[in-house]
Design a protein around this motif. Structure first.
Motif, PDB file in Angstrom:
ATOM      1  N   THR A   1       0.830  -1.205   0.000  1.00  0.00           N
ATOM      2  CA  THR A   1       0.000   0.000   0.000  1.00  0.00           C
ATOM      3  C   THR A   1       0.866   1.256   0.000  1.00  0.00           C
ATOM      4  OG1 THR A   1      -1.758  -1.148   1.191  1.00  0.00           O
ATOM      5  CG2 THR A   1      -1.784   1.263   1.246  1.00  0.00           C
TER       6      THR A   1
ATOM      7  N   HIS B   1       1.230   5.675   0.016  1.00  0.00           N
ATOM      8  CA  HIS B   1       0.653   6.827   0.710  1.00  0.00           C
ATOM      9  C   HIS B   1       1.103   8.121   0.042  1.00  0.00           C
ATOM     10  CE1 HIS B   1       1.428   3.508   3.597  1.00  0.00           C
ATOM     11  NE2 HIS B   1       0.137   3.701   3.863  1.00  0.00           N
TER      12      HIS B   1
ATOM     13  N   ASN C   1      -0.391  14.884   7.943  1.00  0.00           N
ATOM     14  CA  ASN C   1      -1.320  13.812   7.606  1.00  0.00           C
ATOM     15  C   ASN C   1      -0.699  12.445   7.827  1.00  0.00           C
ATOM     16  OD1 ASN C   1      -2.126  11.822   5.141  1.00  0.00           O
ATOM     17  ND2 ASN C   1      -3.921  12.905   5.886  1.00  0.00           N
ATOM     18  N   ASP C   2       0.539  12.278   7.385  1.00  0.00           N
ATOM     19  CA  ASP C   2       1.174  10.965   7.498  1.00  0.00           C
ATOM     20  C   ASP C   2       1.493  10.605   8.945  1.00  0.00           C
ATOM     21  OD1 ASP C   2       2.267   8.826   5.596  1.00  0.00           O
ATOM     22  OD2 ASP C   2       3.933   9.090   6.996  1.00  0.00           O
TER      23      ASP C   2
ATOM     24  N   HIS D   1     -12.588  15.016   3.819  1.00  0.00           N
ATOM     25  CA  HIS D   1     -11.573  13.972   3.647  1.00  0.00           C
ATOM     26  C   HIS D   1     -11.545  13.393   2.238  1.00  0.00           C
ATOM     27  CE1 HIS D   1     -11.211  14.322   7.931  1.00  0.00           C
ATOM     28  NE2 HIS D   1     -12.472  13.977   8.108  1.00  0.00           N
TER      29      HIS D   1
ATOM     30  N   PRO E   1      -4.074  13.454   0.162  1.00  0.00           N
ATOM     31  CA  PRO E   1      -3.812  12.137   0.755  1.00  0.00           C
ATOM     32  C   PRO E   1      -4.966  11.157   0.587  1.00  0.00           C
ATOM     33  CG  PRO E   1      -3.027  13.846   2.223  1.00  0.00           C
ATOM     34  CD  PRO E   1      -3.808  14.536   1.137  1.00  0.00           C
ATOM     35  N   SER E   2      -6.190  11.649   0.680  1.00  0.00           N
ATOM     36  CA  SER E   2      -7.327  10.733   0.523  1.00  0.00           C
ATOM     37  C   SER E   2      -7.448  10.255  -0.915  1.00  0.00           C
ATOM     38  CB  SER E   2      -8.630  11.404   0.964  1.00  0.00           C
ATOM     39  OG  SER E   2      -9.003  12.447   0.090  1.00  0.00           O
TER      40      SER E   2
ATOM     41  N   SER F   1      -4.906   7.576  -1.351  1.00  0.00           N
ATOM     42  CA  SER F   1      -5.366   6.362  -0.690  1.00  0.00           C
ATOM     43  C   SER F   1      -6.356   5.599  -1.566  1.00  0.00           C
ATOM     44  CB  SER F   1      -6.003   6.711   0.657  1.00  0.00           C
ATOM     45  OG  SER F   1      -6.497   5.559   1.302  1.00  0.00           O
ATOM     46  N   GLN F   2      -7.240   6.340  -2.230  1.00  0.00           N
ATOM     47  CA  GLN F   2      -8.258   5.708  -3.077  1.00  0.00           C
ATOM     48  C   GLN F   2      -7.676   5.089  -4.351  1.00  0.00           C
ATOM     49  OE1 GLN F   2     -11.390   8.630  -3.670  1.00  0.00           O
ATOM     50  NE2 GLN F   2     -11.327   9.152  -1.494  1.00  0.00           N
TER      51      GLN F   2
ATOM     52  N   ASN G   1      -5.102   3.120  -4.301  1.00  0.00           N
ATOM     53  CA  ASN G   1      -4.718   1.755  -3.978  1.00  0.00           C
ATOM     54  C   ASN G   1      -5.818   0.794  -4.441  1.00  0.00           C
ATOM     55  OD1 ASN G   1      -2.136   1.488  -2.193  1.00  0.00           O
ATOM     56  ND2 ASN G   1      -3.160   3.352  -1.458  1.00  0.00           N
TER      57      ASN G   1
END
Length: 332
Positions: A21, A23, A137-138, A155, A160-161, A164-165, A167
């Protein structure tokens, strides 16, 4: 900037990061490195095998090591570094790469190699306005106290979101090749936003200061108290104006800013602070929400286009019309 890791020569530089994953921080860290000529064509290696990673020229967000040369990880227990003593946010891999390579990256993106003062200004500004949020954020740092309830959920639209999406869903392939391709998309997403931000600061915001300084110096030709400044074209003026006023010991003096929007002219009330919605002197209450001929009749100035219902901005078809609106607003 996306490249496939396939068939690289033995002399090609390698950037290593962890597999699995991904980031926002390492996605940005990798992109930042590849903005530098020596890493522009670098092979990206995603692995958790120490022996594989050791063959890389620079390694971010993995191995539990940080030396500012080859290793740029922040996960080790003893790591507490911040960007400088003026900051409290613990660095992520993005912040680490930026801390060591930021000035070089800015010089490369904006062509400012010989301007040390400008590089120092932008180096700090880009960290404060972009990179620190990625570090926070991290590292799980909230921007606001947790007892404050937001009016909406932001969010889903943060960088960052969005990373994440990217992935794979549990219903999608998640082999190394699939993850590499998605990581490259994430890195481009983060990097494109970062590069554009750097360009906006170095090629738009910074050069605007000289125009604000000149407009501030020329302001008495429009009002004997110097409360109006005029630009022939729009420039990002707000932060610069507050700094110029402060340097002159005249904070709060300018009330209205006039500029062309390319078709007509705008009159904007100066806010109480650069990010405030409250104006030092909003446009008159009677003008607010009115448009065109109706506004002409109310204020008695031809060519009026509109005044926002909140009174912070208005428009006129001509420079003189906007200036007349500003002068009248000062008197009311």
């Amino acid at each position: 900037m996306s490249t496939s890791p396939a068939k690289k020569s033995k002399t090609t530089m390698k950037i290593g990061t962890h597999s699995g994953t991904f980031h926002a921080d390492e996605s940005l860290a990798v992109y930042m490195l590849r903005l530098l000529p020596r890493f522009a064509d670098a092979e990206i290696v995603r692995s958790r095998d120490q022996a594989v990673l050791e063959e890389c020229d620079v390694i971010v967000d993995v191995t539990g090591q940080y030396d500012g040369v080859k290793f740029f990880d922040h996960h080790q227990r003893e790591f507490t570094d911040t960007f400088s003593a003026d900051f409290h946010t613990r660095l992520s891999s993005a912040g680490l790469v930026y801390k060591h390579f930021g000035k070089e990256i800015i010089a490369e993106v904006c062509g400012l190699d010989d301007d040390a003062e400008a590089l120092d200004t932008l180096y700090l500004r880009v960290y404060k306005n972009f990179v620190e949020a990625i570090d926070a954020n991290d590292n799980g740092v909230d921007a606001y106290p947790t007892d404050i309830s937001p009016k909406f959920k932001p969010h889903g639209i943060t960088l960052p979101s969005l990373v994440s999406q990217l992935n794979p869903f549990w219903t999608e392939p998640s082999d190394d090749d699939a993850l590499m391709q998605r990581f490259l998309i994430a890195s481009d997403l983060m990097g494109t936003a970062f590069k554009r931000h750097v360009e906006s600061q170095g090629k738009s915001w910074l050069p605007a200061k000289q125009f604000v300084q000149k407009a501030f110096a020329d302001r008495f030709q429009y009002d004997n108290e110097g409360r109006i400044i005029v630009f022939d074209d729009f420039v990002p003026w707000k932060e610069h104006l507050f700094e110029v006023e402060r340097d002159a010991g005249m904070v709060g003096k300018v009330l209205y800013v006039l500029y062309s929007d390319g078709k007509g002219w705008r009159i904007q009330a100066v806010p109480e602070a650069p990010t405030s919605f409250q104006s030092r002197k909003a446009l008159p209450e009677a003008w607010r929400g009115a448009r065109d001929e109706k506004l002409d009749a109310i204020c008695g100035i031809d060519g009026s286009v509109f005044v926002h219902v909140a009174g912070f901005i208005g428009g006129n078809k001509t420079r003189q019309g906007a200036l007349d609106m500003a002068k009248l607003a000062l008197a009311l």
